[in-house]
Enzyme design. Structure first.
Site, PDB file in Angstrom:
ATOM      1  N   GLN A 110     -18.192 -11.275  14.809  1.00 23.96           N
ATOM      2  CA  GLN A 110     -18.719 -12.640  14.729  1.00 23.96           C
ATOM      3  C   GLN A 110     -19.871 -12.677  13.723  1.00 23.96           C
ATOM      4  O   GLN A 110     -20.424 -13.723  13.446  1.00 23.96           O
ATOM      5  CB  GLN A 110     -19.251 -13.078  16.098  1.00 23.96           C
ATOM      6  CG  GLN A 110     -18.200 -13.122  17.182  1.00 23.96           C
ATOM      7  CD  GLN A 110     -18.852 -13.201  18.566  1.00 23.96           C
ATOM      8  OE1 GLN A 110     -19.052 -14.272  19.103  1.00 23.96           O
ATOM      9  NE2 GLN A 110     -19.201 -12.070  19.129  1.00 23.96           N
ATOM     10  N   HIS A 128     -16.420 -15.573  11.914  1.00 23.78           N
ATOM     11  CA  HIS A 128     -17.328 -16.692  11.630  1.00 23.78           C
ATOM     12  C   HIS A 128     -17.719 -16.770  10.160  1.00 23.78           C
ATOM     13  O   HIS A 128     -18.730 -17.379   9.821  1.00 23.78           O
ATOM     14  CB  HIS A 128     -18.568 -16.598  12.542  1.00 23.78           C
ATOM     15  CG  HIS A 128     -18.243 -16.867  13.990  1.00 23.78           C
ATOM     16  ND1 HIS A 128     -19.089 -16.564  15.024  1.00 23.78           N
ATOM     17  CD2 HIS A 128     -17.146 -17.430  14.559  1.00 23.78           C
ATOM     18  CE1 HIS A 128     -18.524 -16.928  16.178  1.00 23.78           C
ATOM     19  NE2 HIS A 128     -17.346 -17.443  15.926  1.00 23.78           N
TER      20      HIS A 128
HETATM   21  P1  OAD Z   1     -26.015 -13.676  20.986  1.00 25.33           P
HETATM   22  O1  OAD Z   1     -27.380 -13.835  20.433  1.00 25.33           O
HETATM   23  O2  OAD Z   1     -25.471 -14.801  21.799  1.00 25.33           O
HETATM   24  O3  OAD Z   1     -25.942 -12.371  21.901  1.00 25.33           O
HETATM   25  C1  OAD Z   1     -26.460 -11.136  21.454  1.00 25.33           C
HETATM   26  C2  OAD Z   1     -26.126 -10.053  22.478  1.00 25.33           C
HETATM   27  O4  OAD Z   1     -26.535  -8.809  21.932  1.00 25.33           O
HETATM   28  C3  OAD Z   1     -26.843 -10.206  23.830  1.00 25.33           C
HETATM   29  O5  OAD Z   1     -25.912 -10.003  24.892  1.00 25.33           O
HETATM   30  C4  OAD Z   1     -27.887  -9.063  23.800  1.00 25.33           C
HETATM   31  O6  OAD Z   1     -28.144  -8.526  25.111  1.00 25.33           O
HETATM   32  C5  OAD Z   1     -27.189  -8.043  22.923  1.00 25.33           C
HETATM   33  N1  OAD Z   1     -28.100  -7.122  22.230  1.00 25.33           N
HETATM   34  C6  OAD Z   1     -29.390  -7.344  21.831  1.00 25.33           C
HETATM   35  N2  OAD Z   1     -29.886  -6.276  21.201  1.00 25.33           N
HETATM   36  C7  OAD Z   1     -28.876  -5.343  21.174  1.00 25.33           C
HETATM   37  C8  OAD Z   1     -28.763  -4.014  20.631  1.00 25.33           C
HETATM   38  N3  OAD Z   1     -29.775  -3.450  19.994  1.00 25.33           N
HETATM   39  N4  OAD Z   1     -27.579  -3.368  20.779  1.00 25.33           N
HETATM   40  C9  OAD Z   1     -26.530  -3.957  21.431  1.00 25.33           C
HETATM   41  N5  OAD Z   1     -26.594  -5.191  21.961  1.00 25.33           N
HETATM   42  C10 OAD Z   1     -27.736  -5.889  21.826  1.00 25.33           C
HETATM   43  O7  OAD Z   1     -25.058 -13.321  19.755  1.00 25.33           O
HETATM   44  P2  OAD Z   1     -23.475 -13.481  19.614  1.00 25.33           P
HETATM   45  O8  OAD Z   1     -22.779 -13.137  20.880  1.00 25.33           O
HETATM   46  O9  OAD Z   1     -23.080 -12.733  18.394  1.00 25.33           O
HETATM   47  O10 OAD Z   1     -21.921 -18.299  15.776  1.00 25.33           O
HETATM   48  O11 OAD Z   1     -23.341 -15.024  19.333  1.00 25.33           O
HETATM   49  C11 OAD Z   1     -22.075 -15.549  19.052  1.00 25.33           C
HETATM   50  C12 OAD Z   1     -22.155 -16.647  18.044  1.00 25.33           C
HETATM   51  O12 OAD Z   1     -23.140 -17.600  18.433  1.00 25.33           O
HETATM   52  C13 OAD Z   1     -22.605 -16.213  16.666  1.00 25.33           C
HETATM   53  O13 OAD Z   1     -21.582 -15.633  15.880  1.00 25.33           O
HETATM   54  C14 OAD Z   1     -23.069 -17.510  16.085  1.00 25.33           C
HETATM   55  C15 OAD Z   1     -23.840 -18.068  17.256  1.00 25.33           C
HETATM   56  O14 OAD Z   1     -23.931 -19.450  17.296  1.00 25.33           O
HETATM   57  C16 OAD Z   1     -21.903 -19.053  14.668  1.00 25.33           C
HETATM   58  O15 OAD Z   1     -22.837 -19.125  13.899  1.00 25.33           O
HETATM   59  C17 OAD Z   1     -20.626 -19.778  14.488  1.00 25.33           C
END
Ligand code: OAD
Length: 243
Positions: A110, A128
């Site tokens: 993503q 994305h």
């Molecule tokens: P989120 O910000 O929603 O989630 C990030 C996740 O990464 C959380 O579950 C954290 O606990 C975890 N995390 C944080 N630090 C970490 C580390 N060092 N190692 C492993 N995990 C860690 O991000 P996404 O799930 O990517 O879309 O969000 C999905 C979409 O929402 C994005 O692609 C974007 C956003 O709106 C668009 O822009 C279309």
């Protein structure tokens, strides 16, 4: 806070390694947490991009048409930030593992930072889009110069990232579905798994009963996923060692 990786090689760790070791095709599904330790903010964390910012003011076609300069500035700020940092040990471990050729490894991300490609993963599907290209809002012409603002047709050039309310690139989506359908194990790294349709790929793998291994300091999947609580940069180099 301790992590499963630091605690030693518990049962989950053994299960995860053996699932990966015995699979000929592995899909790797990543989100913003994958790049957090490089210094790239996530979306929903404490200092996340969507904390104190309304996504609809920055990441919709309507916002772009109303205030193109403001939206372009936001994306240029993100490009500048990413240009100043590097893939971390977890990206590199994944890249080396994928390049080794012992099994087919397809990354479905993503993320729009391009770090999986930079760290050598040969197969990366960007659900994305990418910060490193643009296309014309009118004629859809693709443009690699991210500083140009107008297309030759006169239409405005915009970042080739998927905005809220937009459909995912359909060819990429179909390939991602195909990857998940054929994978024998899935690694899910650094995603809150709340944004659809991307998140549905994870749940499709769980429904197929293939082993799903999650790496996240605050895992979100629960049973039957094998949840390893730890960060991408710490866990991946150890988890993939020797596989
Ligand atoms: P989120 O910000 O929603 O989630 C990030 C996740 O990464 C959380 O579950 C954290 O606990 C975890 N995390 C944080 N630090 C970490 C580390 N060092 N190692 C492993 N995990 C860690 O991000 P996404 O799930 O990517 O879309 O969000 C999905 C979409 O929402 C994005 O692609 C974007 C956003 O709106 C668009 O822009 C279309």
């Amino acid at each position: 806070m301790s992590s499963d990786a630091e605690d030693g090689f518990g049962e989950k760790w053994t299960l995860a390694r053996s699932a990966l070791d015995s699979s000929r095709r592995v899909s790797v599904f990543t989100g913003a947490g994958m790049s957090a330790e490089s210094g790239i903010p996530t979306f929903r964390g404490e200092d996340g991009l969507w904390k104190g910012r309304r996504p609809e003011e920055w990441a919709t076609p309507e916002a772009f048409l109303e205030s193109p300069a403001v939206v372009r500035e936001f994306y240029q700020w993100r490009r500048d930030l990413i240009s100043g940092v590097n893939p971390h040990a977890g990206h590199l471990a994944l890249g080396s593992w994928a390049k080794a050729g012992n099994r087919a490894i397809d990354v479905v991300t993503q993320n729009v930072d391009g770090f999986h490609q930079l760290s050598g993963c040969p197969s990366v599907l960007e659900l994305h889009g990418s910060l490193w290209s643009q296309h014309c809002h009118v004629c859809q012409h693709s443009e690699t110069d991210v500083h140009r603002v107008s297309c030759h047709c006169g239409g405005p050039l915009r970042p080739s990232v998927v905005w809220f309310g937009e459909v995912l690139p359909q060819d990429v989506w179909r390939q991602a579905e195909e990857v998940i359908r054929h994978s024998e194990a899935m690694l899910v790294i650094g995603t809150s798994a709340v944004v659809y349709p991307a998140a549905s790929l994870v749940f499709a793998a769980l429904e197929r009963s293939v082993p799903v291994i999650e790496i996240n300091p605050q895992p979100v999947l629960g049973d039957p996923a094998i949840c390893i609580s730890g960060t991408a940069a710490k866990v991946l180099p150890q988890l993939l060692k020797g596989l």
